[in-house]
Design an enzyme around this catalytic site. Structure first.
Site, PDB file in Angstrom:
ATOM      1  N   SER A 105     -15.938  -8.650 -13.180  1.00 29.61           N
ATOM      2  CA  SER A 105     -17.386  -9.303 -13.055  1.00 29.61           C
ATOM      3  C   SER A 105     -17.816  -9.803 -14.428  1.00 29.61           C
ATOM      4  O   SER A 105     -17.125 -10.056 -15.287  1.00 29.61           O
ATOM      5  CB  SER A 105     -18.300  -8.439 -12.276  1.00 29.61           C
ATOM      6  OG  SER A 105     -19.679  -8.832 -12.044  1.00 29.61           O
ATOM      7  N   SER A 106     -19.097  -9.809 -14.494  1.00 32.35           N
ATOM      8  CA  SER A 106     -19.776 -10.004 -15.661  1.00 32.35           C
ATOM      9  C   SER A 106     -21.253  -9.758 -15.672  1.00 32.35           C
ATOM     10  O   SER A 106     -22.018  -9.679 -14.511  1.00 32.35           O
ATOM     11  CB  SER A 106     -19.716 -11.689 -16.137  1.00 32.35           C
ATOM     12  OG  SER A 106     -20.747 -12.007 -17.093  1.00 32.35           O
ATOM     13  N   LYS A 124     -19.349 -14.686 -10.371  1.00 34.17           N
ATOM     14  CA  LYS A 124     -19.086 -13.270 -10.612  1.00 34.17           C
ATOM     15  C   LYS A 124     -19.903 -12.317  -9.872  1.00 34.17           C
ATOM     16  O   LYS A 124     -19.490 -11.259  -9.091  1.00 34.17           O
ATOM     17  CB  LYS A 124     -19.553 -13.035 -12.177  1.00 34.17           C
ATOM     18  CG  LYS A 124     -18.525 -13.702 -13.015  1.00 34.17           C
ATOM     19  CD  LYS A 124     -17.038 -12.887 -12.655  1.00 34.17           C
ATOM     20  CE  LYS A 124     -15.884 -13.476 -13.907  1.00 34.17           C
ATOM     21  NZ  LYS A 124     -14.652 -12.884 -13.666  1.00 34.17           N
ATOM     22  N   TYR A 158     -20.663 -19.902 -13.333  1.00 34.15           N
ATOM     23  CA  TYR A 158     -20.088 -18.861 -13.747  1.00 34.15           C
ATOM     24  C   TYR A 158     -20.590 -17.417 -13.018  1.00 34.15           C
ATOM     25  O   TYR A 158     -19.972 -16.739 -12.631  1.00 34.15           O
ATOM     26  CB  TYR A 158     -19.785 -18.865 -15.269  1.00 34.15           C
ATOM     27  CG  TYR A 158     -19.018 -17.524 -15.566  1.00 34.15           C
ATOM     28  CD1 TYR A 158     -17.692 -17.483 -15.686  1.00 34.15           C
ATOM     29  CD2 TYR A 158     -19.820 -16.334 -16.192  1.00 34.15           C
ATOM     30  CE1 TYR A 158     -16.915 -16.315 -16.268  1.00 34.15           C
ATOM     31  CE2 TYR A 158     -18.982 -15.237 -16.869  1.00 34.15           C
ATOM     32  CZ  TYR A 158     -17.705 -15.165 -16.789  1.00 34.15           C
ATOM     33  OH  TYR A 158     -16.819 -14.070 -17.214  1.00 34.15           O
TER      34      TYR A 158
END
Length: 255
Positions: A146-147, A164, A160
């Site tokens: 993920s982020s 995620k 983005y």
């Protein structure tokens, strides 16, 4: 340290950055590795050599995560390696790491950019994991990347970050539905890391680096080693009771 009892992990995007470090950390902990690369074959082969120098087996396979068209052939290549080099054993860990970044503000993000983020960061891992399910052992571990951008927000990362966030949700559903096979699924959410991600901005822009460090409780940005050790932990028996969790590895960024 190699022995017949070595577990086997598959790490996508293992030729550089976080995927490379995760693969090396796994090798240090007694895993044999299959890594993937898209275009950087020489870099992947160098990672294989580094893993072998640790004493583990390693193999590199080309994979384009942006399209499902090659997933069946990829699965067959993995099966061939398992049959020919591991006596038909199955995978014990799958790390969905491959990806790229797009930095474009919301009002100018194109449909092509959004489609790329969807294909690479959500659709690709979704269907690749589905394709590899029968190659995973009972009780194996899946780690999805993920982020931190799924929790905090920076201009230019709407596509983005949204993908995620979808990965975090998917991980919980996978954990629920694969629990009958004792397969654990967690997501790891890195914060700002000094890699070539996003053109290497965190690594190469000292002002940007210092700004991010100033907002991090531990006073610095991350290094690949900060993430790889956590991925390796989640693939190991030491994390056997951790499941369906989003683990942010950011040093305490924007808390």
């Amino acid at each position: 340290m190699t022995n017949k009892a070595n577990k086997i992990a598959l790490v996508t995007g293992g030729s550089r950055g976080l995927g490379k470090d995760a693969a090396l950390q796994l090798a240090q902990r007694g895993f044999d590795l299959i890594i993937t690369y898209q275009t950087k074959k020489e870099s992947a082969e160098q990672v294989v050599k580094e893993i072998e120098s640790i004493g583990a087996k390693a193999f590199a396979i080309a994979l384009d995560i942006s399209t499902t068209a090659g997933f069946e052939d990829f699965k067959n290549e993995v099966q061939t390696i398992l049959d020919s080099h591991f006596d038909g054993k199955k995978l014990d860990a799958l790390v969905n790491n491959a990806g790229i970044g797009v930095n474009a503000k919301f009002d100018v993000t194109t449909e092509e950019q959004l489609d790329a983020m969807t294909n690479i960061h959500f659709k690709g891992p979704y269907f690749l994991t589905q394709k590899l399910l029968h190659l995973l052992n009972e009780g194996s571990s899946i780690v999805n990347t993920s982020s931190g951008l799924a929790r905090f927000s920076f201009p230019g990362y709407s596509a983005y970050g949204a993908m995620k966030a979808a990965i975090d949700s998917l991980s919980r559903y996978q954990a629920l539905e694969l629990g009958s096979r004792k397969i654990r699924v967690n997501s790891v959410a890195p914060g700002a890391i000094e890699t070539d991600f996003g053109g290497g901005a965190v690594r190469d822009n000292s002002d940007f680096n210092q700004m991010l460090a100033s907002q991090t409780a531990l006073g610095r940005v991350g290094l690949p080693d900060d993430i790889g050790t956590v991925v390796a932990f989640l693939c190991s028996e030491d994390s056997k009771w951790i499941n369906a969790q989003r683990i942010e590895v950011s040093g305490g960024f924007m808390i």
